[in-house]
Design an enzyme around this catalytic site. Structure first.
Site, PDB file in Angstrom:
ATOM      1  N   ASP A 109     -24.610  50.655  42.011  1.00 32.67           N
ATOM      2  CA  ASP A 109     -25.022  49.257  42.118  1.00 32.67           C
ATOM      3  C   ASP A 109     -24.151  48.587  43.176  1.00 32.67           C
ATOM      4  OD1 ASP A 109     -26.355  46.841  41.482  1.00 32.67           O
ATOM      5  OD2 ASP A 109     -24.682  46.239  40.222  1.00 32.67           O
ATOM      6  N   ILE A 110     -24.516  48.787  44.430  1.00 32.02           N
ATOM      7  CA  ILE A 110     -23.778  48.235  45.567  1.00 32.02           C
ATOM      8  C   ILE A 110     -24.654  47.175  46.218  1.00 32.02           C
ATOM      9  CG2 ILE A 110     -22.723  48.759  47.803  1.00 32.02           C
ATOM     10  CD1 ILE A 110     -22.253  51.614  46.766  1.00 32.02           C
ATOM     11  N   GLU A 111     -24.189  45.934  46.240  1.00 35.65           N
ATOM     12  CA  GLU A 111     -25.013  44.839  46.741  1.00 35.65           C
ATOM     13  C   GLU A 111     -24.297  44.025  47.811  1.00 35.65           C
ATOM     14  OE1 GLU A 111     -27.012  42.649  43.629  1.00 35.65           O
ATOM     15  OE2 GLU A 111     -26.890  44.349  42.249  1.00 35.65           O
ATOM     16  N   ASP A 112     -23.290  44.616  48.450  1.00 38.14           N
ATOM     17  CA  ASP A 112     -22.580  43.938  49.535  1.00 38.14           C
ATOM     18  C   ASP A 112     -23.462  43.886  50.782  1.00 38.14           C
ATOM     19  OD1 ASP A 112     -20.396  43.789  47.869  1.00 38.14           O
ATOM     20  OD2 ASP A 112     -19.419  45.570  48.694  1.00 38.14           O
TER      21      ASP A 112
END
Length: 370
Positions: A127-130
């Site tokens: 869950d990477i949302e950068d």
């Protein structure tokens, strides 16, 4: 043996030794600590944020295939899930600024595998949302390689480990997240398409609107398919929550103007609102509305407006069993791999009549996959 294969071989041996040294199985039946094999062809992929055995016991385990724990791990949940042949997945994040630091990423992968084995997880969910600029091909490639290396090393230990990645509702740089989704689909078991928070960047009028517009959800999935990502590599994520907005002004035809709160280059966003779980929306807020539940035909979404203190107007947009049912049918129509939700604890699991009714409505709306 090639150098790369030798490295993977050595890493696998180390992980095997770590596994043997891991804590004893906490389940009464030690076989429940084994990695769950895939038992169904389609996914019901859920996220859990509440560490409560009383809640877990009331999940519909006949439907769930994978459960991602967010912010906690409890071996009681692992034993219960494995008893129903449900995978328990570790949610992981990685800082984009460290993607080119190979020493950091190697240690990070090692740490994740150690945690997976320690708590008898069945895999990881990225869950990477950068934000990641489209021009930074080096970072895009490094992200794909990070996921790929994690997957290869996990599956070298046990082929049944599951690796997934969360992506935005549309593949084209939503919220400046310009990831290589095509490449990510090839190095994971599937992508979890978060078809919610669609108003994180509002380009048009700064007004309240649907969190998960059916038309946008459909067009977003179609964009993934246009990129030649197989439909069976996509799981549609839907919200069991909605947004509560205070209206700066409310027009006669019910349009709620909201304050401008910028987000990643846009002057207006859903950050002007507050997230509310489904149970609270129905039990605490809907009863305040004089009009009751209304239906927006364009987005296929329920909403309502209410007033407090005679001069403050509010509008709530959310999803319920009817609007979600339409999205679940979309999964069937497009032959997707399944559905999932953020998050399963947006309904209450106490024994009150209303709580029981609402959670049954939401759980029963989910597809039943054999």
């Amino acid at each position: 043996m090639s150098p790369i294969k030798f490295i993977y071989f050595c890493f696998s041996i180390c992980c095997l030794l770590c596994s043997l040294a891991a804590s004893l199985c906490p389940c009464q039946d030690s076989s429940l600590c084994n990695v769950v094999e895939k038992t169904r062809s389609n996914e019901i992929f859920i996220f859990s944020v509440k560490q409560s055995k009383q809640s877990w016991l009331k999940y519909d385990w006949n439907k769930v295939t994978s459960i991602v724990t967010f912010g906690y791990m409890d071996t009681r949940l692992m034993c219960l899930a494995h008893e129903h042949n449900v995978k328990v997945i570790r949610l992981v994040k990685y800082p984009v600024k460290q993607l080119l630091n190979i020493t950091h990423s190697n240690q990070w992968i090692k740490d994740q595998i150690k945690e997976v084995q320690k708590y008898h997880y069945d895999g990881v969910n990225f869950d990477i949302e950068d934000p990641l600029e489209l021009t930074r091909e080096d970072l895009r490639n490094a992200l794909t390689q990070l996921v790929n290396r994690t997957s290869v090393m996990l599956k070298s230990i046990n082929k049944n480990y599951q690796v997934t990645f969360d992506v935005s509702w549309n593949p084209h740089c939503v919220d400046d997240r310009c990831y290589d989704v095509t490449a990510l689909s090839t190095v994971t078991d599937f992508l979890f398409v978060m078809s919610y928070d669609q108003r994180s960047q509002i380009e048009g009028p700064c007004i309240a609107g649907p969190n998960s517009d059916y038309t946008l959800a459909k067009s977003g999935i179609q964009e993934y398919l246009k990129m030649l990502i197989p439909s069976q590599k996509l799981v549609l994520g839907v919200p069991w929550y909605g947004y509560h907005y205070q209206c700066v002004a409310l027009s006669q035809n019910g349009i709620c103007k909201i304050k401008m709160v910028p987000f990643r280059g846009m002057n207006c966003s859903d950050a002007a609102g507050t997230q509310l779980k489904f149970s609270d929306i129905v039990e605490k807020y809907l009863k305040k509305s004089l009009t009751g539940r209304q239906w927006d035909a364009a987005s296929k979404t329920p909403y309502f407006t209410y007033q407090e203190n005679h001069n403050s107007s509010y509008q709530v947009w959310y999803d319920d069993a009817e609007s979600l049912g339409l999205k679940y049918k979309l999964v069937q129509d497009l032959n997707l791999h399944g559905v999932g939700m953020w998050n399963v604890d947006c309904v209450d699991y106490d024994n009150s009549t209303m709580s029981t009714k609402l959670r049954n409505l939401m759980w029963n709306a989910l597809p039943s996959y054999n």
